[in-house]
Design an enzyme around this catalytic site. Structure first.
Site, PDB file in Angstrom:
ATOM      1  N   HIS A  14     -33.787 -49.007   3.009  1.00 41.00           N
ATOM      2  CA  HIS A  14     -34.180 -49.627   1.722  1.00 41.00           C
ATOM      3  C   HIS A  14     -32.958 -49.671   0.808  1.00 41.00           C
ATOM      4  CE1 HIS A  14     -37.230 -50.127  -1.704  1.00 41.00           C
ATOM      5  NE2 HIS A  14     -36.024 -50.380  -2.185  1.00 41.00           N
ATOM      6  N   HIS A  16     -30.580 -52.209  -2.144  1.00 41.43           N
ATOM      7  CA  HIS A  16     -30.294 -53.405  -2.953  1.00 41.43           C
ATOM      8  C   HIS A  16     -28.780 -53.556  -3.038  1.00 41.43           C
ATOM      9  CE1 HIS A  16     -34.435 -53.435  -4.709  1.00 41.43           C
ATOM     10  NE2 HIS A  16     -34.332 -52.148  -4.462  1.00 41.43           N
ATOM     11  N   HIS A 137     -43.626 -52.141  -2.102  1.00 39.51           N
ATOM     12  CA  HIS A 137     -43.440 -51.401  -3.349  1.00 39.51           C
ATOM     13  C   HIS A 137     -44.849 -50.944  -3.728  1.00 39.51           C
ATOM     14  CE1 HIS A 137     -41.419 -50.340  -7.175  1.00 39.51           C
ATOM     15  NE2 HIS A 137     -42.688 -50.265  -7.517  1.00 39.51           N
TER      16      HIS A 137
HETATM   17  O1  DOR Z   1     -35.843 -48.638  -9.608  1.00 47.97           O
HETATM   18  C1  DOR Z   1     -35.976 -49.666  -8.975  1.00 47.97           C
HETATM   19  N1  DOR Z   1     -35.020 -50.630  -8.983  1.00 47.97           N
HETATM   20  N2  DOR Z   1     -37.084 -49.868  -8.291  1.00 47.97           N
HETATM   21  C2  DOR Z   1     -37.352 -51.021  -7.701  1.00 47.97           C
HETATM   22  O2  DOR Z   1     -38.392 -51.139  -7.122  1.00 47.97           O
HETATM   23  C3  DOR Z   1     -36.416 -52.168  -7.820  1.00 47.97           C
HETATM   24  C4  DOR Z   1     -35.072 -51.700  -8.076  1.00 47.97           C
HETATM   25  C5  DOR Z   1     -34.109 -52.793  -8.517  1.00 47.97           C
HETATM   26  O3  DOR Z   1     -34.137 -53.874  -7.938  1.00 47.97           O
HETATM   27  O4  DOR Z   1     -33.325 -52.532  -9.429  1.00 47.97           O
HETATM   28 ZN    ZN Z   2     -35.889 -50.823  -4.166  1.00 41.43          ZN
END
Ligand code: DOR
Ligand code: ZN
Length: 348
Positions: A14, A16, A137
């Protein structure tokens, strides 16, 4: 005392990495230590079709440091109007690894998410048929549900019915944050697996709110109590196959993070593997780190285990407070920035 540890090369289930200058700045921290990562599709606009994902994957590959063998695993951002045929095509062509559910307005860049699961039943049916993983999520968005109870409410209201409606659909409840989440995943294995972040294993809401507000600790799902953290630590270090590594490293531009209306997300990839090692050492479970980081997730996703290794050594260093991003005065705050980090990755 163990001071050196070699494990099979891990994966991040997981992550980003964003796009553009941010992608370029943050991707090397993951590519250094991890063989593969599941990339979240919550860009603006979202990565919603096979064509979007193929184009995003190209940009990710182009942002890798020269010589890197890192493999990005792409996900489809589920929307009310997602086409099951496109999802199936993307999966069969090896573009998509999984589909990701963001309940609309649950978190960062989720406005285009699902407004009602009834609208995506045809996609879920198709995924069950082709054995394609479903990532969630797992929080309700009902404003009447307290922010600390939203994972629990999602399990009760949505996830339990979903496991009954689609008993053959492989699911991951992402970034487990509560004892209820930990217990549910255990009760629903092997159909459901759960990822665990480094920061949910270390911090409590008292760290976040109790000695000055730490905006960088604002994440979704929010960091909860010591009871929840202890359940997460026990789960991660148990070696049980249903729990695996997912950093949820989520960088934001400094000004969006530290703002009167700041965004959730914690950029932790520069210290992620090192922080997991610290937790496993504290729990007397370094022998279970490999299962959590490098085996359980791959098995859940039915992907081969990685061939290489990484070596960690007990030797301290200080984490950078921020990482520079190309652009005028752009930067991202680093989790544990300025702290002494106990473990160091010395080879991979
Ligand atoms: O804290 C988070 N940031 N939770 C998420 O589900 C998305 C993520 C983000 O994209 O910044
Ligand atoms: Zn996330």
């Amino acid at each position: 005392m163990t001071s050196r540890l070699t494990i099979r090369k891990p994966d991040d289930w997981h992550l980003h990495v964003r796009d553009g200058a941010m992608l370029k700045a943050v991707l090397p921290f993951t590519a250094r230590n991890f063989a593969r990562a599941i990339l979240m599709p919550n860009l603006v606009p979202p990565v919603a079709t096979t064509a979007d994902a193929a184009a995003y994957r190209k940009r990710v590959l182009a942002a890798l440091p020269p010589g890197s063998t890192f493999t990005p695993l792409m996900t489809c951002y589920l929307r009310d109007d997602t086409d099951p045929d496109d999802v199936e095509r993307g999966f069969r062509d090896g573009v998509f690894t999984a589909v990701k559910l963001y309940p609309a307005h649950a978190t960062t860049n989720s406005a285009a998410g699902v407004t009602d699961l009834k609208k995506v039943c045809r996609v879920l049916e198709r995924m069950e048929k082709i054995d394609m993983p479903f990532l969630m999520h797992g929080e309700v968005t009902d404003p009447d549900v307290d922010i600390f109870d939203r994972e629990k409410a999602f399990i009760e209201r949505t996830l339990i019915p979903l496991t009954k409606m689609f008993p053959g659909l492989r699911m991951t409840l992402e970034h487990l944050s509560s004892k209820e989440g930990v217990d549910f995943v255990h009760s629903a294995k092997p159909q459901v697996g759960g990822t665990i972040t480094p920061y949910h294993l270390v911090q409590t809401r008292t760290d976040w709110l109790g000695a000055g507000l730490k905006p960088y600790m604002y994440v979704m799902p929010v960091i909860k109590t010591a009871r929840d953290r202890d359940a997460l630590r026990k789960a991660a270090t148990s070696g049980e196959s249903c729990y695996f590594l997912g950093t949820d490293s989520a960088p934001h531009p400094f000004a969006r993070k530290v703002n009167v209306n700041g965004v959730p997300g914690m950029f932790n990839s520069p210290v992620a593997l090192e922080t997991y090692a610290k937790v496993f050492e504290e729990e007397g479970a370094l022998d279970k780190l490999e299962a959590f980081a490098s085996v359980n997730g791959a098995k859940h996703y039915k992907l081969p285990l990685n061939a290489g290794t990484v070596t960690l050594e007990k030797s301290s260093w200080v984490a950078p407070e921020e990482v520079k991003v190309d652009g005028p005065d752009e930067r991202a705050i680093v989790y544990r920035g300025g702290e002494t980090i106990e473990w160091r990755v010395v080879g991979s």
